[in-house]
Scaffold this motif. Sequence first.
Motif, short mmCIF file in Angstrom:
data_model
loop_
_atom_site.label_atom_id
_atom_site.label_comp_id
_atom_site.label_asym_id
_atom_site.label_seq_id
_atom_site.Cartn_x
_atom_site.Cartn_y
_atom_site.Cartn_z
N ILE A 83 0.96 -1.15 -0.36
CA ILE A 83 0.17 0.05 0.14
C ILE A 83 0.73 1.87 0.49
CG2 ILE A 83 -1.66 1.55 1.42
CD1 ILE A 83 -2.97 -1.22 2.22
N HIS A 98 1.19 4.45 -3.14
CA HIS A 98 0.34 5.38 -2.62
C HIS A 98 2.53 6.74 -3.44
CE1 HIS A 98 -2.01 4.49 1.08
NE2 HIS A 98 -2.45 4.69 0.77
N HIS A 126 -6.31 0.59 -7.15
CA HIS A 126 -5.63 0.73 -5.74
C HIS A 126 -6.41 0.25 -4.60
CE1 HIS A 126 -3.06 1.82 -2.08
NE2 HIS A 126 -4.16 2.22 -1.64
N GLU A 162 -7.96 -2.78 -1.95
CA GLU A 162 -8.01 -1.64 -0.43
C GLU A 162 -9.23 -2.45 -0.41
OE1 GLU A 162 -4.72 1.94 0.67
OE2 GLU A 162 -6.92 2.38 0.09
N GLU A 166 -4.49 7.25 5.98
CA GLU A 166 -3.97 5.71 5.55
C GLU A 166 -2.68 5.63 6.75
OE1 GLU A 166 -6.71 3.92 2.33
OE2 GLU A 166 -4.98 4.33 2.02
FE LIG Z 1 -4.51 4.02 -0.22
#
Ligand SMILES: [Fe+2]
Length: 199
Positions: free
Chosen positions: A16, A20, A53, A57, A120
């Motif tokens: 993750i 990003h 993405h 998630e 996040e």
């Molecule tokens: Fe994310």
Amino acid sequence: MSTLIGKLSPSVTNLIRMDHAHVLATFQQFHAGTGVRKKQALVESACLALEIHAQLEEEIFYPALRELASDTTIVEKSFPEHSEMRRLITRLRGMVPTDPEYDNAFMELMRDVMHHVADEETTLLPAAERLLCERLGDLGAEMTRRRLQLLGSHAGEIASNTLRSFPESAIVMASGAMAAGAYLFGRAGARPGPGPAPR
Ligand SMILES: [Fe+2]
Ligand SMILES: [Fe+2]
């Protein structure tokens, strides 16, 4: 391939973070003075990376965290934020890059995404690393397998965006969403090199 992914995939939280970083690097390439063709390729590349993405998630990471978190507020607020992001992506796809509102629409998407990513990275990922510590590797492998499926269905679009925004997107793609898959394929194909030529 499945076993190899299980052995080599980064943890879900590191995947993750890599996503990003990839999207934020794409944002940095976007300037008001960028040529129209390249601007559109950067926007399309960022939008596709964000969609994949968010789907990963929602399918894999948030449900696993929701099962264990005593306070799920932080997970639940992510869904409307993803919905707003999808709304802005749909709006951008309906515009041409010469539209006077095109840059503003992308700036709005960038602002929302940067805010969501900061939340996040400061709360969700550290919480996941406390609560899911035993499962981080398995979830990372599951996310990598699913990513390869999703990327496969967008291969033509990715190639087109890369060519139009070259060289920036080539650098970005090497460091981001494609990195896990490329890394795994690279390791799978790696063999010891030949020894020195006989004299
Ligand atoms: Fe994310
Ligand atoms: Fe998210």
